[in-house]
Write a protein that holds these residues in place. Structure first.
Motif, mmCIF file in Angstrom:
data_model
loop_
_atom_site.group_PDB
_atom_site.id
_atom_site.type_symbol
_atom_site.label_atom_id
_atom_site.label_comp_id
_atom_site.label_asym_id
_atom_site.label_seq_id
_atom_site.Cartn_x
_atom_site.Cartn_y
_atom_site.Cartn_z
ATOM 1 N N SER A 87 0.779 -1.120 0.234
ATOM 2 C CA SER A 87 0.275 -0.101 -0.232
ATOM 3 C C SER A 87 0.892 1.242 0.066
ATOM 4 C CB SER A 87 -1.156 -0.334 0.847
ATOM 5 O OG SER A 87 -1.851 1.371 1.239
ATOM 6 N N VAL A 88 2.106 1.490 0.789
ATOM 7 C CA VAL A 88 2.846 2.276 0.607
ATOM 8 C C VAL A 88 3.309 3.077 -0.335
ATOM 9 C CG1 VAL A 88 5.039 3.525 1.612
ATOM 10 C CG2 VAL A 88 3.160 2.336 3.172
ATOM 11 N N LEU A 89 3.949 1.523 -1.273
ATOM 12 C CA LEU A 89 4.488 1.722 -2.158
ATOM 13 C C LEU A 89 3.718 2.374 -3.625
ATOM 14 C CD1 LEU A 89 7.273 -1.442 -1.939
ATOM 15 C CD2 LEU A 89 7.648 0.972 -1.888
ATOM 16 N N ILE A 90 2.433 1.757 -3.306
ATOM 17 C CA ILE A 90 1.701 2.050 -4.342
ATOM 18 C C ILE A 90 0.916 2.819 -4.170
ATOM 19 C CG2 ILE A 90 -1.153 1.700 -4.918
ATOM 20 C CD1 ILE A 90 0.130 -1.698 -4.403
ATOM 21 N N ASP A 91 0.763 3.883 -3.323
ATOM 22 C CA ASP A 91 1.083 5.328 -2.782
ATOM 23 C C ASP A 91 1.883 6.265 -3.475
ATOM 24 O OD1 ASP A 91 -2.088 4.486 -2.109
ATOM 25 O OD2 ASP A 91 -1.630 4.731 0.403
ATOM 26 N N ALA A 92 2.558 5.875 -2.943
ATOM 27 C CA ALA A 92 4.042 6.531 -3.573
ATOM 28 C C ALA A 92 4.231 6.799 -5.601
ATOM 29 C CB ALA A 92 5.366 6.152 -3.120
ATOM 30 N N GLY A 93 3.170 5.640 -5.384
ATOM 31 C CA GLY A 93 3.163 5.939 -7.250
ATOM 32 C C GLY A 93 3.585 4.584 -7.934
ATOM 33 N N VAL A 94 4.516 3.753 -7.642
ATOM 34 C CA VAL A 94 4.880 2.644 -7.813
ATOM 35 C C VAL A 94 3.812 1.192 -8.054
ATOM 36 C CG1 VAL A 94 6.037 0.602 -8.003
ATOM 37 C CG2 VAL A 94 6.665 2.255 -5.930
ATOM 38 N N LYS A 95 3.887 0.742 -9.620
ATOM 39 C CA LYS A 95 3.093 0.106 -10.179
ATOM 40 C C LYS A 95 3.838 -1.278 -9.411
ATOM 41 C CE LYS A 95 -0.130 -1.667 -12.651
ATOM 42 N NZ LYS A 95 -1.344 -1.497 -13.005
ATOM 43 N N LEU A 96 3.391 -1.708 -8.731
ATOM 44 C CA LEU A 96 3.261 -3.140 -8.063
ATOM 45 C C LEU A 96 2.910 -4.373 -9.000
ATOM 46 C CD1 LEU A 96 5.552 -3.652 -5.642
ATOM 47 C CD2 LEU A 96 3.824 -3.715 -4.075
ATOM 48 N N LEU A 97 3.224 -5.246 -9.048
ATOM 49 C CA LEU A 97 3.295 -6.192 -10.043
ATOM 50 C C LEU A 97 3.320 -7.753 -9.622
ATOM 51 C CD1 LEU A 97 4.728 -5.959 -13.861
ATOM 52 C CD2 LEU A 97 3.032 -4.757 -12.972
ATOM 53 N N ASN A 98 1.722 -8.835 -9.556
ATOM 54 C CA ASN A 98 2.127 -9.746 -8.993
ATOM 55 C C ASN A 98 1.558 -10.824 -9.584
ATOM 56 O OD1 ASN A 98 1.906 -12.300 -7.275
ATOM 57 N ND2 ASN A 98 0.608 -11.493 -5.578
ATOM 58 N N GLY A 99 1.421 -10.918 -11.015
ATOM 59 C CA GLY A 99 0.960 -11.607 -11.517
ATOM 60 C C GLY A 99 0.008 -10.988 -12.712
ATOM 61 N N GLN A 100 0.859 -9.850 -13.050
ATOM 62 C CA GLN A 100 -0.174 -9.020 -14.405
ATOM 63 C C GLN A 100 0.480 -8.169 -14.894
ATOM 64 O OE1 GLN A 100 0.537 -8.168 -11.100
ATOM 65 N NE2 GLN A 100 -0.535 -6.272 -10.387
ATOM 66 N N PRO A 101 0.388 -7.539 -16.599
ATOM 67 C CA PRO A 101 1.612 -7.067 -16.851
ATOM 68 C C PRO A 101 0.742 -5.655 -17.000
ATOM 69 C CG PRO A 101 -0.991 -8.195 -18.359
ATOM 70 C CD PRO A 101 -0.588 -8.648 -16.912
ATOM 71 N N ALA A 102 2.018 -5.276 -17.198
ATOM 72 C CA ALA A 102 2.054 -3.320 -17.119
ATOM 73 C C ALA A 102 2.715 -3.583 -18.179
ATOM 74 C CB ALA A 102 2.575 -2.517 -16.540
ATOM 75 N N GLU A 103 2.016 -2.009 -19.099
ATOM 76 C CA GLU A 103 2.895 -1.567 -20.444
ATOM 77 C C GLU A 103 3.202 -0.431 -20.389
ATOM 78 O OE1 GLU A 103 1.463 -1.045 -25.106
ATOM 79 O OE2 GLU A 103 0.290 -2.964 -23.845
ATOM 80 N N VAL A 104 4.459 -0.057 -20.625
ATOM 81 C CA VAL A 104 4.572 1.023 -20.867
ATOM 82 C C VAL A 104 5.858 1.278 -22.479
ATOM 83 C CG1 VAL A 104 6.786 2.746 -20.333
ATOM 84 C CG2 VAL A 104 5.178 2.077 -18.636
ATOM 85 N N ASP A 105 4.434 3.251 -23.107
ATOM 86 C CA ASP A 105 5.320 2.942 -24.683
ATOM 87 C C ASP A 105 5.711 1.388 -25.117
ATOM 88 O OD1 ASP A 105 4.999 5.272 -23.796
ATOM 89 O OD2 ASP A 105 7.319 5.730 -23.424
ATOM 90 N N GLY A 106 4.380 0.950 -25.171
ATOM 91 C CA GLY A 106 4.690 -0.604 -25.984
ATOM 92 C C GLY A 106 5.758 -1.243 -26.198
ATOM 93 N N VAL A 107 6.053 -1.810 -24.630
ATOM 94 C CA VAL A 107 6.602 -2.480 -23.962
ATOM 95 C C VAL A 107 5.821 -2.967 -22.344
ATOM 96 C CG1 VAL A 107 9.039 -3.453 -22.796
ATOM 97 C CG2 VAL A 107 9.037 -1.517 -24.386
ATOM 98 N N ALA A 108 5.380 -4.878 -23.018
ATOM 99 C CA ALA A 108 4.615 -4.992 -21.649
ATOM 100 C C ALA A 108 6.245 -5.129 -20.472
ATOM 101 C CB ALA A 108 3.972 -5.896 -22.260
ATOM 102 N N PHE A 109 5.786 -5.261 -19.229
ATOM 103 C CA PHE A 109 6.355 -5.638 -17.797
ATOM 104 C C PHE A 109 5.570 -6.379 -17.281
ATOM 105 C CE2 PHE A 109 8.612 -2.287 -19.111
ATOM 106 C CZ PHE A 109 9.241 -1.955 -18.706
ATOM 107 N N VAL A 110 6.431 -7.603 -17.163
ATOM 108 C CA VAL A 110 5.077 -8.711 -16.327
ATOM 109 C C VAL A 110 6.165 -9.663 -15.621
ATOM 110 C CG1 VAL A 110 4.400 -11.095 -17.110
ATOM 111 C CG2 VAL A 110 4.295 -9.709 -18.854
ATOM 112 N N GLY A 111 5.434 -9.221 -14.234
ATOM 113 C CA GLY A 111 6.206 -9.634 -12.887
ATOM 114 C C GLY A 111 5.577 -10.594 -11.717
ATOM 115 N N VAL A 112 5.905 -11.306 -11.652
ATOM 116 C CA VAL A 112 6.175 -11.887 -10.387
ATOM 117 C C VAL A 112 7.378 -12.207 -9.525
ATOM 118 C CG1 VAL A 112 4.437 -13.236 -11.088
ATOM 119 C CG2 VAL A 112 6.334 -14.601 -11.677
ATOM 120 N N LYS A 113 6.885 -12.530 -8.286
ATOM 121 C CA LYS A 113 7.477 -12.336 -7.122
ATOM 122 C C LYS A 113 8.788 -14.295 -7.765
ATOM 123 C CE LYS A 113 7.058 -14.261 -2.685
ATOM 124 N NZ LYS A 113 7.568 -15.765 -3.104
ATOM 125 N N GLY A 114 8.793 -15.157 -8.445
ATOM 126 C CA GLY A 114 8.767 -16.155 -7.841
ATOM 127 C C GLY A 114 9.272 -17.171 -6.494
#
Length: 239
Positions: A87-114
């Motif tokens: 919650s703290v990180l998200i409120d600071a503007g961090v896009k926190l990934l946990n099994g979902q993609p986020a796209e920036v300028d045509g590049v998809a970022f897909v994240g999990v902890k592993g």
């Protein structure tokens, strides 16, 4: 045909921000903002997974003027306060990934902890005690979460963001006895089922900067402690 603009990505992991440490990442984040289009943090943002540590990092991130994308690491889970830290990180503007993609300028970022589990023929199998089966199940679940996220990607350029390593190449330098706890080949098996341009991870502080999956996807260990071509704690990549 118009050439696709390359996205400049700064990637780092294992910042381990402490509650009682006066050191700051403000200057590094400001520097990165002048060099890259996106900052990726591949886990262990905090040292003990405390909200106060996340607040210190959030304050430092005010000097970062580009999008920030991150996954959590094992240290971020230590105090059992993942929701509060997130919650703290998200409120600071961090896009926190946990099994979902986020796209920036045509590049998809897909994240999990592993998760842990070992590599290749030494990978831990689901046999024996319930505790072993639970460990393997966690590793499989993380890989499935990554696969489900990758199936949602529509961009032709994708970066996978992990904390644990997907290949043995980038953990080399660590004691061999702890390799099984540094990552899992199950992650690489999932990655190689999709067109992935690059993979970044952390966790292996004494590991090796660069490797590749069996399918040829480049893998970068961006732990702050690992020596990189930039000579800085962070790597610079282009997709």
């Amino acid at each position: 045909m118009t050439e696709t603009r390359k996205l400049k990505i700064a990637a780092v992991a294992d910042l381990h921000v402490k509650e009682d440490d006066d050191s700051s990442y403000k200057e590094m984040f400001a520097e990165i903002s002048g060099l890259a289009d996106v900052l990726v943090i591949a886990g262990d943002l905090t040292d003990l997974g405390k909200p106060k540590e996340a607040e210190r990092l959030a304050a430092d991130l005010q000097s970062c003027t580009i999008p920030v994308i991150a996954v959590l690491g094992n240290h971020d889970h230590e105090s059992g306060m993942v929701d509060e830290v997130s919650s703290v990180l998200i409120d600071a503007g961090v896009k926190l990934l946990n099994g979902q993609p986020a796209e920036v300028d045509g590049v998809a970022f897909v994240g999990v902890k592993g998760f842990a589990g070992g590599f290749g023929r030494h990978m831990l199998g689901s046999f024996g005690e319930a505790a072993i089966k639970a460990m393997v199940a966690e590793s499989v679940d993380e890989s499935m979460r990554l696969e489900n996220a990758m199936r949602r990607v529509r961009s032709q350029r994708a970066m996978v963001v992990l904390h644990y390593a997907p290949v043995i190449d980038t953990v080399e330098g660590e004691p061999r006895e702890i390799y099984p706890f540094l990552g899992s080949s199950r992650l690489a098996e999932t990655i190689d089922r999709f067109p992935v341009k690059a993979v970044v991870h952390g966790h292996a502080h004494r590991g090796t900067y660069q490797g590749k999956t069996p399918g040829g996807a480049p893998v970068y260990n961006v732990a702050a402690h690992v020596v990189k071509p930039t000579g800085k704690p962070y790597a610079l990549l282009e997709l």
